[in-house]
Design a protein around this motif. Structure first.
Motif, PDB file in Angstrom:
ATOM      1  N   TRP A 203       7.571  -2.786  -3.645  1.00 49.60           N
ATOM      2  CA  TRP A 203       7.978  -2.722  -2.244  1.00 49.60           C
ATOM      3  C   TRP A 203       6.809  -2.379  -1.322  1.00 49.60           C
ATOM      4  O   TRP A 203       6.727  -2.877  -0.198  1.00 49.60           O
ATOM      5  CB  TRP A 203       9.127  -1.736  -2.048  1.00 49.60           C
ATOM      6  CG  TRP A 203       8.767  -0.282  -2.179  1.00 49.60           C
ATOM      7  CD1 TRP A 203       8.808   0.471  -3.306  1.00 49.60           C
ATOM      8  CD2 TRP A 203       8.314   0.577  -1.120  1.00 49.60           C
ATOM      9  NE1 TRP A 203       8.402   1.761  -3.036  1.00 49.60           N
ATOM     10  CE2 TRP A 203       8.099   1.845  -1.708  1.00 49.60           C
ATOM     11  CE3 TRP A 203       8.065   0.410   0.241  1.00 49.60           C
ATOM     12  CZ2 TRP A 203       7.649   2.943  -0.964  1.00 49.60           C
ATOM     13  CZ3 TRP A 203       7.622   1.492   0.982  1.00 49.60           C
ATOM     14  CH2 TRP A 203       7.421   2.740   0.387  1.00 49.60           C
ATOM     15  N   ARG A 204       5.885  -1.543  -1.787  1.00 43.88           N
ATOM     16  CA  ARG A 204       4.731  -1.225  -0.941  1.00 43.88           C
ATOM     17  C   ARG A 204       3.836  -2.448  -0.718  1.00 43.88           C
ATOM     18  O   ARG A 204       3.463  -2.737   0.429  1.00 43.88           O
ATOM     19  CB  ARG A 204       3.935  -0.062  -1.527  1.00 43.88           C
ATOM     20  CG  ARG A 204       4.537   1.303  -1.236  1.00 43.88           C
ATOM     21  CD  ARG A 204       3.623   2.419  -1.743  1.00 43.88           C
ATOM     22  NE  ARG A 204       4.162   3.725  -1.437  1.00 43.88           N
ATOM     23  CZ  ARG A 204       3.939   4.386  -0.307  1.00 43.88           C
ATOM     24  NH1 ARG A 204       3.157   3.830   0.612  1.00 43.88           N
ATOM     25  NH2 ARG A 204       4.471   5.570  -0.105  1.00 43.88           N
ATOM     26  N   VAL A 207       5.588  -4.623   1.863  1.00 38.83           N
ATOM     27  CA  VAL A 207       5.443  -4.166   3.252  1.00 38.83           C
ATOM     28  C   VAL A 207       4.039  -4.474   3.762  1.00 38.83           C
ATOM     29  O   VAL A 207       3.856  -4.943   4.897  1.00 38.83           O
ATOM     30  CB  VAL A 207       5.748  -2.656   3.356  1.00 38.83           C
ATOM     31  CG1 VAL A 207       5.410  -2.138   4.756  1.00 38.83           C
ATOM     32  CG2 VAL A 207       7.208  -2.381   3.042  1.00 38.83           C
ATOM     33  N   LEU A 210       3.777  -8.100   4.624  1.00 39.03           N
ATOM     34  CA  LEU A 210       4.433  -8.408   5.893  1.00 39.03           C
ATOM     35  C   LEU A 210       3.525  -8.048   7.067  1.00 39.03           C
ATOM     36  O   LEU A 210       3.376  -8.828   8.021  1.00 39.03           O
ATOM     37  CB  LEU A 210       5.756  -7.644   5.986  1.00 39.03           C
ATOM     38  CG  LEU A 210       6.529  -7.768   7.309  1.00 39.03           C
ATOM     39  CD1 LEU A 210       6.947  -9.207   7.554  1.00 39.03           C
ATOM     40  CD2 LEU A 210       7.753  -6.858   7.295  1.00 39.03           C
ATOM     41  N   LEU A 211       2.916  -6.871   7.006  1.00 38.06           N
ATOM     42  CA  LEU A 211       2.008  -6.449   8.073  1.00 38.06           C
ATOM     43  C   LEU A 211       0.790  -7.376   8.143  1.00 38.06           C
ATOM     44  O   LEU A 211       0.327  -7.742   9.230  1.00 38.06           O
ATOM     45  CB  LEU A 211       1.567  -5.005   7.836  1.00 38.06           C
ATOM     46  CG  LEU A 211       2.660  -3.946   8.014  1.00 38.06           C
ATOM     47  CD1 LEU A 211       2.200  -2.603   7.450  1.00 38.06           C
ATOM     48  CD2 LEU A 211       3.033  -3.806   9.486  1.00 38.06           C
ATOM     49  N   LEU A 333       8.768 -13.169   3.465  1.00 38.95           N
ATOM     50  CA  LEU A 333       8.156 -12.046   4.187  1.00 38.95           C
ATOM     51  C   LEU A 333       6.916 -12.512   4.954  1.00 38.95           C
ATOM     52  O   LEU A 333       6.704 -12.164   6.115  1.00 38.95           O
ATOM     53  CB  LEU A 333       7.754 -10.939   3.208  1.00 38.95           C
ATOM     54  CG  LEU A 333       8.855 -10.083   2.611  1.00 38.95           C
ATOM     55  CD1 LEU A 333       8.249  -9.105   1.607  1.00 38.95           C
ATOM     56  CD2 LEU A 333       9.601  -9.324   3.694  1.00 38.95           C
ATOM     57  N   GLY A 368      -1.461  -1.954   7.114  1.00 42.14           N
ATOM     58  CA  GLY A 368      -1.151  -2.542   5.814  1.00 42.14           C
ATOM     59  C   GLY A 368      -2.035  -1.982   4.716  1.00 42.14           C
ATOM     60  O   GLY A 368      -1.573  -1.761   3.587  1.00 42.14           O
ATOM     61  N   VAL A 371      -0.651   1.369   3.677  1.00 45.29           N
ATOM     62  CA  VAL A 371       0.564   1.228   2.864  1.00 45.29           C
ATOM     63  C   VAL A 371       0.210   0.784   1.450  1.00 45.29           C
ATOM     64  O   VAL A 371       0.705   1.337   0.464  1.00 45.29           O
ATOM     65  CB  VAL A 371       1.520   0.217   3.524  1.00 45.29           C
ATOM     66  CG1 VAL A 371       2.707  -0.078   2.599  1.00 45.29           C
ATOM     67  CG2 VAL A 371       2.017   0.739   4.861  1.00 45.29           C
ATOM     68  N   SER A 375       0.353   2.588  -3.076  1.00 43.15           N
ATOM     69  CA  SER A 375       1.279   1.995  -4.051  1.00 43.15           C
ATOM     70  C   SER A 375       1.218   2.689  -5.395  1.00 43.15           C
ATOM     71  O   SER A 375       2.200   2.728  -6.129  1.00 43.15           O
ATOM     72  CB  SER A 375       0.983   0.501  -4.231  1.00 43.15           C
ATOM     73  OG  SER A 375      -0.304   0.323  -4.781  1.00 43.15           O
TER      74      SER A 375
END
Length: 386
Positions: A203-204, A207, A210-211, A333, A368, A371, A375
């Motif tokens: 999930w990290r 994300v 996506l960024l 995404l 990003g 994030v 991870s």
């Protein structure tokens, strides 16, 4: 195998290098001739992202119904036809519709080509087919950068010819990649719940992806506009794009050692940090062409290594029969970010100044990177599989 990988890489040459990023080269001429502001210019990249989103959402279903080979080839043909359609007229609606179709076809190519490359990597025990596949984007960027500025120099009214040139190049690439897209791997139907469970630990990276998608696209969409606004001539624009494309092609070999030895979160964080630094460097108005070239080179060396890293992560986290669905999910995404990013960045630029897209790219990619760095994954992102 390497010859087939190189021909398969023509998929990203067309889907991204021509159909997506070629727009940034033609944009300055279209703005002059058609009177668009930066928000309208960004909206057309958003239209392309919307088509990309629709293609990503349907790619797994298309693969299950018709197979990777047919879906890949169809996507290539759709991209070529849509580029030709973009040259039909200057109506905003016509161009927007063509950009949506180009995005749809590009997503089909992006996902299915990634699946074929992942299968090749599985057979050979090497992730080189994946890296080569995404590096094909650089060929499209470099070829576009050499041809388009020279064609449009002093004659912005020739922008339809630029799209026809891109369409012709795409048709040739489609023909050359036809045999390389052939795959005979029969895969069982994917199991959705199992795919979601296997992707949950990612999930990290998701994300961060996506960024990245929302941020990186602003830099390359408005690169030519920024250069022209600073007084760059057609030769400087062409050389900048060609160097950026060459850096994309070289990226798999530049990052290979780091990717094999480092955890995936760290690899993603490093790539996004390089993109952030490249965007900040482009904000420096002093230094002349040397600064712009350094920025474009750093950007090119990192931005297509991000989807290559994510594809390798998906390959290691999911069984082969789930690759189409998993890669499709990550590409959704990616498409969501690409759809929103250019329009927002362009709208901000209309109100604050032409440097806003660079700030946008730097800010989102920096976030990003933070994030991705958290991870905590301990498996090398591009490690060779046993």
């Amino acid at each position: 195998m390497i010859a087939a990988s190189l021909r398969l890489a023509l998929g990203t040459t067309v889907a991204l290098g021509f159909a997506r990023f070629g727009y940034g080269l033609v944009l300055p001429a279209m703005r002059v001739e058609l009177g668009w502001n930066l928000a309208e210019a960004g909206l057309l990249t958003t239209a392309n992202g919307l088509g990309y989103l629709l293609g990503a959402a349907t790619a797994a279903t298309a693969v299950r119904r018709w197979g990777s080979t047919f879906t890949f080839r169809s996507g290539m043909a759709v991209c070529s036809l849509s580029l030709a359609a973009t040259a039909i007229g200057g109506g905003f609606g016509v161009v927007a519709a063509a950009r949506v179709v180009a995005g749809f076809g590009g997503a089909l190519v992006f996902v299915t080509g990634g699946v074929i490359a992942a299968r090749d990597a599985e057979r050979t025990g090497s992730t080189l087919p994946i890296a080569v596949y995404f590096a094909g984007t650089g060929v499209g960027i470099a070829v576009s950068g050499i041809l388009i500025p020279a064609l449009l120099a002093g004659a912005p009214g020739r922008w339809p010819l630029a799209w026809l040139a891109l369409a012709a190049a795409s048709a040739l690439a489609t023909a050359a990649s036809w045999g390389a897209a052939r795959t005979t791997d029969p895969l069982p139907a994917p199991r959705g719940k199992r795919t979601r469970r296997s992707l949950a630990p990612l999930w990290r990276p998701a994300v961060a992806y996506l960024l990245f998608a929302a941020g990186y696209i602003a830099y390359i969409t408005f690169l030519s506009t920024t250069l022209v606004g600073r007084g760059a001539g057609s030769v400087e624009v062409a050389f900048t794009w060609a160097l950026l494309g060459a850096a994309v092609v070289a990226a798999p070999w530049m990052w290979r050692g780091v990717s094999v030895a480092s955890p995936p979160g760290r690899v993603l964080a490093m790539l996004l940090a390089v993109i952030t630094a490249a965007s900040c460097l482009a904000l420096v108005n002093s230094g002349g062409p040397a600064v712009a070239l350094a920025s474009a080179t750093a950007y090119g060396a990192a931005f297509m290594a991000v989807p290559a890293t994510v594809t390798a992560l998906v390959r290691s986290a999911t069984p082969p029969e789930d690759w189409s669905r998993a890669l499709g999910s990550f590409t959704v995404l990616f498409a969501v970010g690409q759809t929103a990013g250019p329009w927002v960045a362009g709208a901000i630029a209309d109100r604050t100044g032409p440097n806003a897209p660079l700030v946008w790219t730097a800010a989102l990619c920096a976030l990003g990177a933070l994030v991705a760095a958290g991870s905590g994954a301990d498996r090398p992102a591009l490690a060779e599989r046993d």
